[in-house]
Each structure stands twice: as structure tokens, then as C-alpha cells.
Scaffold this active site. Sequence first.
Site, PDB file in Angstrom:
ATOM      1  N   GLU A  51      -1.153  -2.499   6.577  1.00  0.00           N
ATOM      2  CA  GLU A  51      -2.533  -2.625   6.113  1.00  0.00           C
ATOM      3  C   GLU A  51      -3.391  -3.508   7.003  1.00  0.00           C
ATOM      4  OE1 GLU A  51       0.046  -2.815   4.030  1.00  0.00           O
ATOM      5  OE2 GLU A  51      -0.298  -1.351   2.435  1.00  0.00           O
ATOM      6  N   HIS A  60       1.314  -4.375  -9.328  1.00  0.00           N
ATOM      7  CA  HIS A  60       0.604  -3.093  -9.302  1.00  0.00           C
ATOM      8  C   HIS A  60      -0.395  -2.978 -10.442  1.00  0.00           C
ATOM      9  CE1 HIS A  60       4.071  -2.129  -6.754  1.00  0.00           C
ATOM     10  NE2 HIS A  60       3.472  -1.039  -6.355  1.00  0.00           N
TER      11      HIS A  60
HETATM   12  C1  LIG Z   1       1.917  -3.723   1.039  1.00  0.00           C
HETATM   13  C2  LIG Z   1       2.217  -2.445   0.349  1.00  0.00           C
HETATM   14  N1  LIG Z   1       1.703  -1.307   0.847  1.00  0.00           N
HETATM   15  C3  LIG Z   1       1.956  -0.122   0.259  1.00  0.00           C
HETATM   16  C4  LIG Z   1       2.735  -0.054  -0.852  1.00  0.00           C
HETATM   17  C5  LIG Z   1       2.982   1.280  -1.565  1.00  0.00           C
HETATM   18  N2  LIG Z   1       4.350   1.727  -1.333  1.00  0.00           N
HETATM   19  C6  LIG Z   1       5.343   1.455  -2.212  1.00  0.00           C
HETATM   20  S1  LIG Z   1       6.818   1.991  -1.684  1.00  0.00           S
HETATM   21  C7  LIG Z   1       6.144   2.612  -0.263  1.00  0.00           C
HETATM   22  C8  LIG Z   1       7.010   3.279   0.746  1.00  0.00           C
HETATM   23  C9  LIG Z   1       8.039   2.342   1.277  1.00  0.00           C
HETATM   24  O1  LIG Z   1       8.796   2.954   2.244  1.00  0.00           O
HETATM   25  P1  LIG Z   1      10.118   2.279   2.798  1.00  0.00           P
HETATM   26  O2  LIG Z   1       9.832   0.876   3.207  1.00  0.00           O
HETATM   27  O3  LIG Z   1      10.688   3.168   3.838  1.00  0.00           O
HETATM   28  O4  LIG Z   1      11.078   2.199   1.534  1.00  0.00           O
HETATM   29  P2  LIG Z   1      11.675   3.395   0.671  1.00  0.00           P
HETATM   30  O5  LIG Z   1      10.678   3.714  -0.386  1.00  0.00           O
HETATM   31  O6  LIG Z   1      11.927   4.526   1.583  1.00  0.00           O
HETATM   32  O7  LIG Z   1      12.910   2.828   0.086  1.00  0.00           O
HETATM   33  C10 LIG Z   1       4.783   2.396  -0.223  1.00  0.00           C
HETATM   34  C11 LIG Z   1       3.875   2.820   0.862  1.00  0.00           C
HETATM   35  C12 LIG Z   1       3.241  -1.264  -1.368  1.00  0.00           C
HETATM   36  N3  LIG Z   1       3.976  -1.299  -2.477  1.00  0.00           N
HETATM   37  N4  LIG Z   1       2.986  -2.435  -0.732  1.00  0.00           N
END
Ligand SMILES: Cc1ncc(C[n+]2csc(CCOP(=O)(O)OP(=O)(O)O)c2C)c(N)n1
Lengths: 368, 368, 320, 320
Positions: free
Chosen positions: C56, C125
Site C-alpha cells: 500500500e 477489519h
Molecule cells: C495491509 C493489508 N493489505 C491488504 C489486506 C487484504 N488481504 C488479506 S489476505 C490478503 C492476501 C494475502 O496473501 P498472502 O500473503 O500470500 O497470504 P495467503 O492469503 O496466500 O495465505 C490480502 C490482500 C490486508 N489484510 N492487509
Amino acid sequence: MSNQLGRRDFLRAAAVTGAAASLALAMPPSPKHLVELLRFMRKIRHFEERLTGLYQYESFLDKDDLAGDMYDFASKGIIAGAVHLYIGQEAVAVGVCAALRGDDFVTSSHRGHGHAIAKGAALGPMMAELMGRKTGYSKGCGGSMHIFSKELGLLGGNGIVGAQIPLATGAAFSAKYRGSKQVAVAFFGEGASNQGTFHEALHMAALWELPVVFVCENNLYAASTPAVISLATPNVAERASAYGMPGKIIDGQDVLAVHAAAAEAVQRARGGDGPTLLECKTYRFTGHAGAGKGQHNNPEELKTWLERDPIALFEKKLRDDGLMTAADQDALKRQVLAEVDEAVAFAKKSDFPTFDEMPVTADTDLLA
Amino acid sequence: MSNQLGRRDFLRAAAVTGAAASLALAMPPSPKHLVELLRFMRKIRHFEERLTGLYQYESFLDKDDLAGDMYDFASKGIIAGAVHLYIGQEAVAVGVCAALRGDDFVTSSHRGHGHAIAKGAALGPMMAELMGRKTGYSKGCGGSMHIFSKELGLLGGNGIVGAQIPLATGAAFSAKYRGSKQVAVAFFGEGASNQGTFHEALHMAALWELPVVFVCENNLYAASTPAVISLATPNVAERASAYGMPGKIIDGQDVLAVHAAAAEAVQRARGGDGPTLLECKTYRFTGHAGAGKGQHNNPEELKTWLERDPIALFEKKLRDDGLMTAADQDALKRQVLAEVDEAVAFAKKSDFPTFDEMPVTADTDLLA
Amino acid sequence: MRELTYTQAISEAIREEMDRDEAVFQIGEDIGPVRSRPSLWKQFMKNRAWQTPISESGFVGMSVGAAMTGLRPITVIMYCDFVGVCMDPIVNQAAKIHLMSGGQIKVPLVIRTPAGAGTREGGHHSGSLESWFVHSPGLKVVMPSDPYDAKGLMKSAIRDDGPVIYIQHRILHRLSKGQCPEGEWLVPLGKADVKRPGTDITVVGVSAGAMKALEAAEALAGQVSVEVVDPRTLVPLDVETILASVKKTGHLLVVHEAPRRGGVGAEIVRRVAEEGFGLLKKPPKVLGCVNTAMPYSPPLEDACLPQSSDIVKAIRQMLG
Amino acid sequence: MRELTYTQAISEAIREEMDRDEAVFQIGEDIGPVRSRPSLWKQFMKNRAWQTPISESGFVGMSVGAAMTGLRPITVIMYCDFVGVCMDPIVNQAAKIHLMSGGQIKVPLVIRTPAGAGTREGGHHSGSLESWFVHSPGLKVVMPSDPYDAKGLMKSAIRDDGPVIYIQHRILHRLSKGQCPEGEWLVPLGKADVKRPGTDITVVGVSAGAMKALEAAEALAGQVSVEVVDPRTLVPLDVETILASVKKTGHLLVVHEAPRRGGVGAEIVRRVAEEGFGLLKKPPKVLGCVNTAMPYSPPLEDACLPQSSDIVKAIRQMLG
Ligand SMILES: Cc1ncc(C[n+]2csc(CCOP(=O)(O)OP(=O)(O)O)c2C)c(N)n1
Ligand SMILES: Cc1ncc(C[n+]2csc(CCOP(=O)(O)OP(=O)(O)O)c2C)c(N)n1
Ligand SMILES: [Mg+2]
Ligand SMILES: [Mg+2]
């Protein structure tokens, strides 16, 4: 779409007279251009030397202080605030900006006078900005750390270490989106390479092959913190490989070496081949802030670096190559000193802005 | 000083019965331990399968939506909120946590049930937390993404992608400061490796040689975003070299491979030699959120990964090595399913917390 | 007229403005539909939707750089709570560059972020952080409560030459539907809307607070005549409409989901106290979230958030 | 009694608390005196001052992790403006973990940050962001205005078991000196101080605002009897002391350096309006920074900030 957008007037510089940027297309640089490189380095040097004199320094350092200002500066002079000098690093700004077109973009740091001057900023409005006058580049609203010039593609210094890196990346994104073939450069210190913004921006620039050049000036210190205790590995350039981006180490005291590396990186960017990280090894010759009046981090070490003064090295080379005599160089120096005098005079006779002239839009409830 | 501090009761776990952590010292693991590894993987699997059934999914996805919720989940069931399943990745949590002591620390992500269970969390209070009951690990105040257990060294899941990485690094700092020989582990996805916190924390961990292991679970997606469009280079492990830290790629579907790599990294950390980055290549078998009821990113690709189900692979190995029969494995599965039943029953009969029981201190003006 | 949902209305605004101006594009996480790398740039030029890594502070900073150089990004922060990782490019860069550059450089940037609670997603959230932005000079702050406003304000936000924080409410995504005209309309920034006229008490409802206030007003219909004012934009704030309403009713209740302490309710009370002293017959009141992180457990979340029944109760107390 | 400067007072508090509890240490940029790498860890164990790379979100997050596991960090953000890069670990982690963990885990963390304007450092080095923290439940917020309070509040902050934001003012560093006792003393969190008693008007001055209010009170001495109340901590807020003062004077002026819009002045006005309705004889007023980024030029900076002469003028207007 891209062509139409590209043709719009997005910070496309008018013919920028006197800008280092005008040297861009000569590679290798012609003799005339070499003299211009020297002139720009001297402009930065003497402009900043003059700031020192105008800054009325007061020290508040208390050796037992565990809790106060981390920085030791304050001024009641005609120039105030946090004034970070670039003296010692001139070859970097000048070498890089000489590889740019007038309409290319630059973002800079708290230590931004050199980048602004190298990108073509005139000394009068620079000095006026530092004196807080309305004839300054930012109408006195910016100060030392916030010199902007839309027509020079100068997207500002920055008071937040590392914030300028995504800004330049965004300008490069914009250039690519618009198909304008502009390139963006972010200047930042080795200290800034430890900020999250460095990681995020370099990564996205590589991922999207954006036309941006990341110029890290590793001057071995971040304020009072030596690189040796703040970088886990000695070379910032090596971090580029984490993003699949080329990273190069350059002698930042050698303006021609900087220029050659920058020209290659700029060409790569403009050609659509993506970003490059350049790490210029350099040194600041003054204290961190306080317009050169604060304590230097390491006076012993400084001595050995003074032997690699980028201006002296380059002047010697120009004499050795028979391109300039000592007398020519002395004359050039005098010209620049006179320009600085004029800038001071211009700034001093300029008015301060008034509150009502502040560039704010009515709909933001200034006084509510 | 360090010894005195080390002796204080800083989250030192009491004897943690039933924790995967109790497997720690066996390297290579004994047959009995191998069966425990399988049991922990099954606990995660069946616990989460049960969540799916308790989640009353409603889809709000509108194909033309440019503007709404990026995620397609909502539930009016007994389990609500954003419930991210770990199914498919069990070998990572279990392999890593089996290399830890009971008093070591773990921080986790939004996808944290597996890490909690592998670190020794009991299924009853886990289920109760997900049903928002006061018998839950976080008294119902946390929910799926915020399961804490001070005695298990579980420093919480996290709803902020990447935030858990500095937290674990700080726990490692604390262990080093106190001389306690504890190790901290941060679990995170490949998506999180693009956050600035990844860069800042890994760098400081390397610089200060902190006892921390960074476990990146590269499951090829970050919500709807494939790694192929969000990682500039395919392997997160390669980023370690930017910090002068070892980085290793591991088959995340092979619990023994994970365990061996983790045991080495943990030993390195505990021995004072600093951090390691482990990249476990893995895959989630369900949609991103919605307790497994949301759309999967890539059903075609999923098929090929289902052939590498970490539980099936490990069961086959145990049978091939003559350590368990199919009947043994079936019995183990039934035991675990019964445990899950008990957990559901426990949670369902637990009370909801009341407003007055919320753990807030009076001096923070809750109602002011 | 036709029915639009809140998100359909926002989508329509974005699509129309993209058609109107090729400098407009969206950037953020999981906004699709870019799915494969090789054709990435080409797709982008077609799609104008730029799906980012989870970075971000990087992509918000990039959006600022893009806005400084001729583009008009709509930058998505997936949940309002996540702005904690990228306040700097919003408040120190986007918001300040116009002033710091002496007025040379404009930053026409919309940051769009879903906020709000009620979905049992817990402490990370459920946030509504509008008052951080209200307190950051240089930003405009928009919080629509229904589809008509959502579309009209989004279009105004995109056309505005400065940075605008556009906060959409995650519950309204799903619950809010309304009759809307065909074609395009604008709702100006800085103009409140009286969503329901009344004479006994002024309820200023922010975002979902307006929806809940309307429910409460309906519940009290025949007993208390409630005027519901939706400020729609918090910066600029249309204090005149609020003062006019308070002048009529003599009573003020503000409803929002952000914590009471230091919320925009306090700011609205300040404006009324400073500029409309004497209009109030009784103490004003702010209903906001209890001053705590949001707990997950449904009964706790419900107890922490102001509900329409709480509004009814507060109105009865204030007038009683 | 002896004279201490504001920074000496803070230093003394930190040193005493470090002696008292070995879990207390400082971490941040440029806090020295660690100068060379090889002996780094050893020095640290001696010095308890941990000089970091420029990685605020990293080291603040680490501080939270350290505080969760038995240490008591004092974490330095060099200028308050820089919190934009690290709001997440402060407001989503430090502030919320106690609640989200069901009360299991405490985060005894002091974040110490110099704030304030007046030194001509421009838009990125002049901020006062206390109201962001006031609006983030789970944090306590401390803003001392003189050396006695600075020391006593720092000691209380360090001993507090939750996260405390300690905002010291950069102008007070240099200007504020005062008579202090020898030895140790505590000032409790949540207790305002009447810095000067008076009967005609209550001026609530926050941080340097208290100093300026005292100057104004002095300038008006003999003409207007000004009561200066320094809340000292904004969370918890000692509203009783403020209400008692307003009850006596009937007039309220709040002074702070943060922008008026959405500042803590608004929150104080809300509390007085809700809980002390009828005590005010005239409209209350908040004097804060003009709603703009801070301009560099000295006359502009002076015009944007509330000065003691502005306080005098406001008092005359309000009473006149
Ligand atoms: C700072 C932030 N940005 C965006 C999100 C929304 N979000 C939650 S899980 C996720 C994907 C995470 O991907 P990854 O780190 O690969 O973990 P996975 O879900 O694959 O276990 C996103 C974008 C968040 N929770 N926090
Ligand atoms: C986010 C942030 N953190 C800290 C500072 C304070 N600060 C200003 S300059 C500086 C050192 C920067 O070092 P480096 O990036 O190496 O640049 P140099 O000063 O050497 O040119 C620091 C810590 C800041 N301005 N912004
Ligand atoms: Mg440096
Ligand atoms: Mg992933």
C-alpha cells in the site's frame, strides 16, 4: 489512447535554458559539455557555501541528553530551519541530471539543493525559497526540503525519508501510461534504502518495467548513524537482485563515471527495458543539518574523503586532458560566485508572501 | 543483567501437553513423533473442514463490480466473519512448529488456524473463539484472525498483511535481550513479502543477528492475485541475499522436508547465528476466504496440486516405511474427528461474553 | 428511474468517468481483471485496472506521483483499517504537495476505501477512520450513505483537482438500494442533504449512521419528528445546513461508527457550539462506537456499535 | 529545588526508570551512542540504547513484539510527522492487542515523539498529531508542558502496562525550564493541572499551548483573570477539572498547535457541551493551527500558528 494522453501538457518542460538537462544527448560528452558539468558542480558548491554564512547557528546539544532533539541545529538567521548541505556529493546530481531530458522527472530528499540545481533550477528563486520569499520556487511555502518546479520536472524534495521513491515510480508509471517516453529519477540516501517504501517501489518498478532510475547516494551516514551499523550488507546495489533488477556500484566522486552509468540506465528506462538501481559511493563534507554548521560525524575520516573532492578531481582531469587551464577554471569559479551574489541580492530584495497569498483553495475551509 | 531478566516469567510456557512443540528435540524424528506429525496435520484439516459446514455462505459477487467488496464472503451462520482456511498447507505449520520448544514464539497471519493448532492450541477453545464464546482463546474478542495464547507463545494471527513479521522480530529481540534462548517464528504468505514490513524486519533481524525464522508460505496466490503477476522474481527466498541472510526453498507439501529445514534454521537461531528465510512452496486447496466456500482461484491448477495433498503424501510414506497401516491411519483420523466433535460441542455450550466482561481497563474511558 | 445498489452506483460512476477521461484509472489490490503477466501492460492499457502487489505505501505513493504528472488515479485501499500502513503518502504527500509547491502542483487523486463494521471481522477489519483525514488539511473527505449520492459524489471526487478520500461503507454495499435516474449526475462536494425533514430534533448521520438514523426516525414516526441530515462530505463540511436544522429543532444528535472520542461528532459539535451557540435547548450528544478495538463476538460487536435502537433511546432521553 | 530543562527532566526520568527496571530500554533513530558494529550487541546490553536503521514501521512493530514478551521499550519517532509511516503497528497492533487477545497480553510500550512547530522546518517537520491517537482506542496520550510534568509523566508512562504515546514539544525542549525537586516523583496519567487560577475564563492549553496561555494570562493580568488548565494527558482526559473550571468562569477557550478541524479542541468542546451544558455563558472557542500544511516562510508559519497575542485577542473578543 496513449498517444493522445502523451501529447497533453503533462509537465513537459519548455526549452529549459541553462539546465544541466540540456547536456543529455551528448554521450560521450563534448568538451563544451564537460565544462558545463563543472559549472553545475560549482553552482551547487558555492550556492550552498553561501547558505552556511546566512545561517545563524545555535547549538543545543547536551551530551547527557537521552530525550531531546536528535538533531543539533537552529538558526535565527535570514535562513532558518533544517538545511542539509550536499557539498561533497555534487558529482552525483550533476552526472545523473546530465543524462536526463528537460521533461524528465526528478524526486529528491531532504538533501535536495544539488538535485534541483542540476535539473536546471535557477539560483535566484532557489535562494528566495530558502529565505521564504514569494519569488521562491515554492513561493516560500516549501523551504529547503520542498523545492518544486513543475516546468523543470522537479517533483520536490521530501522531508520524509524514503517517500520520494514511490513518487518517482509513480511519475514513471504515468510516463508509461501516457506513452510519453519520459524517465523519472529518485535520489535518496543509503539510510532511505532501509525504508519499506524502497522495497515496495523498487519491486513494483521491476514488476511493471517502469522507466525509472533509482539513485542511491551512499554517503556512509544517515544523520548520526554510520552505514556500518545500519546496513546488514555493505552495498545497497546488491539489493537490486531481490527484484531481478540490475544494480551497479559507481564512484560517486567521479562525475563522468556517474554520467556514463546514468546515461546507460536512462537509455534502458526510456527504451522500455525497466528500472535500474545505481549506488553512488560518496561522502558529505559537512554535518548532517544546520547548513554545514553542525558537527561532522567523523572528522578524521572526512580528511581522507576531502582528497576525493569531486570538483578538484574533475578540474584536474580537465586540466590534464588539456580542456581547461587553471585560469579558465578560476574564471568559471568567479562567474559562479557572481551568480550566487546575484541570487542573494535577488532573494533579499524579494517580498515575503502574505497569509492571503497562500496557495490554498477556498473550498477547503482554511479557517473553519 | 541478561540472566536475571531471562529468569523472569516472560511467556515461558508451562509444560504444554499435546503440543507439536513437544516433538522439538527429536531430530531425526522418532517413529512415535512421526505419527504425532500426522495427527497434527489431521487436526488442522478436520478442524477446518468442520468450519466450512458451520459457515452459512452468501455470495455478493457481481461480475461487473468495479467498486464493491473485493472479497466475496459473508455468513449468517454460527461462524461468521472472514474465515481463511489453511487446508493444503498443513505440512508447513506442523513441520515448523515441531522444531520449536514450548516457550518459543509464533506470529501468524489472517490464515492462522494451522499455526495455532501446530503450536499446541486445543481445538475446544479454538472452536469457541471462532464461535465468539468466552471460553475461546481470546475470550471471543479476537475471532479467526486473532487467536492468542500467552502460555503457548502464540502472539496472535494478524489482520494486517505483513504486520506479524516485525512482531516476531521483536519477540526475538526480546529473547536475545533477556538471554532466554527462545526463538521466534513469523509465518506469512508470498503476498506479504511485498510489504515494507518484510524488508524492514528481515533487514534488522539480519543486522542484529536475532533468533528468528521467517517462514514464507508461497501458495501462489494473494487473495485473487496470482504470484505470477505480483512477484517480480519467482522465488521469495532469493530476497534473503539482499540482507546477507540464508534463504531456502522447501517443498511445503513434504512435512519432513519442512521439519528438517526448520530444525536447522531454529538451531541456527538458538545458537546465536541469526535469522533464516524459508520459502515453502505450497498451495491452498480452498478459496481465499469464506471458510472454504468462496470460489477457488484456479480450479484446473488445483487438481494437479490435490495430487500433492500433504496428508496423503505423508500417510503413504508412513505406510511405505512400514510405520503405520491403513487401518492405523483410519483409526487416527477417527480419533481426530471425534476430537473435533467434542470441540464443537464444547464451543456450542459455552456462553457468549457480555459487554461488561470485555477486557478493557477502567482508565481508558470506554464510554466517554 | 431504476433501482441501483450502492456498489452498482459507484461502479457506474467509475465507468462513466473512465470513458470521459482517459487519465482516469483504478489501482489497488485484487481489483482485477489482470490475470497473467505476459500481456500485462497491454491489458492494462485496455482495462485501466491495475492489480498491485500488497504494497500500500508503495502504490499509494505511486498514485501520488502519477497524479502529480497528469493522471487521475482512483486508488483502492481494500479496508479502511489498512491505511495505517500508508498514512504518509496520503497525509504528508498527497495532501500537502499543493501548498508545499507554492500551488504549482495539483494532486487529483481519489482514494477509495470501504470502511465500517457489522460483519464480524474483528479488530483489524471494522474501522472507520474518517476523522484522521478530516484532521489532515489538504484532503477532502466524502462518505455517501445511498446509491444516488454514491454515484454523484464519486463523479465529483474524480473531477476534483485535489486529493479526495472516498469512504464507502461495507454494510451499505449490500444493504443500500435506491431509485436513481438514468444517465449522469453530480453531487457537489460540500453540500449536505436533509434526508428526512423534521421539527423536533436534528440527527446528523454519517454514512451508515444516516441509514440507521432514518430507521430510527421511522420507528419514532408519529411520536417524534426527526430531521435526518446527511453531511455527505465531511471536508468541506456544510455547517450551514446543520445550523439551519438545529435552529429549527433545538436539539442535536450525531451518529457515526467511529469511536466517539475524537470522532467527527466532536468536530460537528464544536462547529455548532462555536457558530450556533444558543440554538441548542439541551445538551448535544454523539453516538459512536464505544472507545475500544472492535471485538469479534457478535453480541459484543452489536453492543459496541450504535444501533438504530440506540438512536431511538438517545432521542427519547434527549427530549424526555 | 533546582532548575531543570524540559529535556533534562525527560532524560532524568528515563535514566531513573532504566536503573529501576532492566526491562526498560530505548530504541529509535540517532539515539546513540552505539557507533561501531563489532561490539554492537555488547554495547547495547550495557547502554540500553538501540540505534536503528530508518525503518519506523519495522522497529515500532518490533517494539510491540518486545513489549508483548516482557520488555518495556521506549520507542522514539524522531518527529511526530513521521508516524505516517508507522501508524499500523501503533494503532492496529500496540493499541488493540490487549483487547484482541482477550486481555491475555499487555503491551507496556512508550512511544516518545517530539512534535510541534515554530522552527521553520516546513510541511514535514511541524506536525502535532495527538488527535489521531486520541481517536485510537487502547492508547493513552500524554503531552507535558513543563519540566516537572515532563519527568513525572514519563515515569508514569514507563510504568503503565499499556501503550502510551508521549508527545514532547520541540519548542519546549529549548524554552521550558523550571524549578524541580530532587529525586523522583510521579505525575499520574489522567489528572489535569490548573497552571494558573483565575475567575473570568478557562483556557485549556495543550502542550506549548499551555505555555502560550500562561503568557497571555500574564499579559492580561489585572484586566482579565484567566484560569489556565493543562490537561497533561488527553487520554485519559480529566474532564472533571475542566468542568469545574468552566463552572467557575463560564467561558472556554482551547489552545493547541494541531489544526482546529478535528483537533482535540473539538473533543474537549464536545465533553463540555455534553457534560456541562449550561455552564457556558458564551460560545466556546478553539484556537489551533489554520487548516493547512505548515508553510516554511517565517511570517506564514507565524500567521498559521496560534500565538499568545492571538490568545489575548480571542479572550478579549470572547469576553467583550
Ligand atoms: C495491509 C493489508 N493489505 C491488504 C489486506 C487484504 N488481504 C488479506 S489476505 C490478503 C492476501 C494475502 O496473501 P498472502 O500473503 O500470500 O497470504 P495467503 O492469503 O496466500 O495465505 C490480502 C490482500 C490486508 N489484510 N492487509
Ligand atoms: C521517515 C523519516 N524518518 C526519519 C527522518 C529523520 N531523518 C532525516 S534525514 C535522516 C538521515 C537520512 O539518511 P540518508 O537516507 O542516508 O540520507 P543523507 O542524509 O545521508 O543524505 C533522518 C534519519 C525523516 N526525515 N523521515
Ligand atoms: Mg546517507
Ligand atoms: Mg499467498
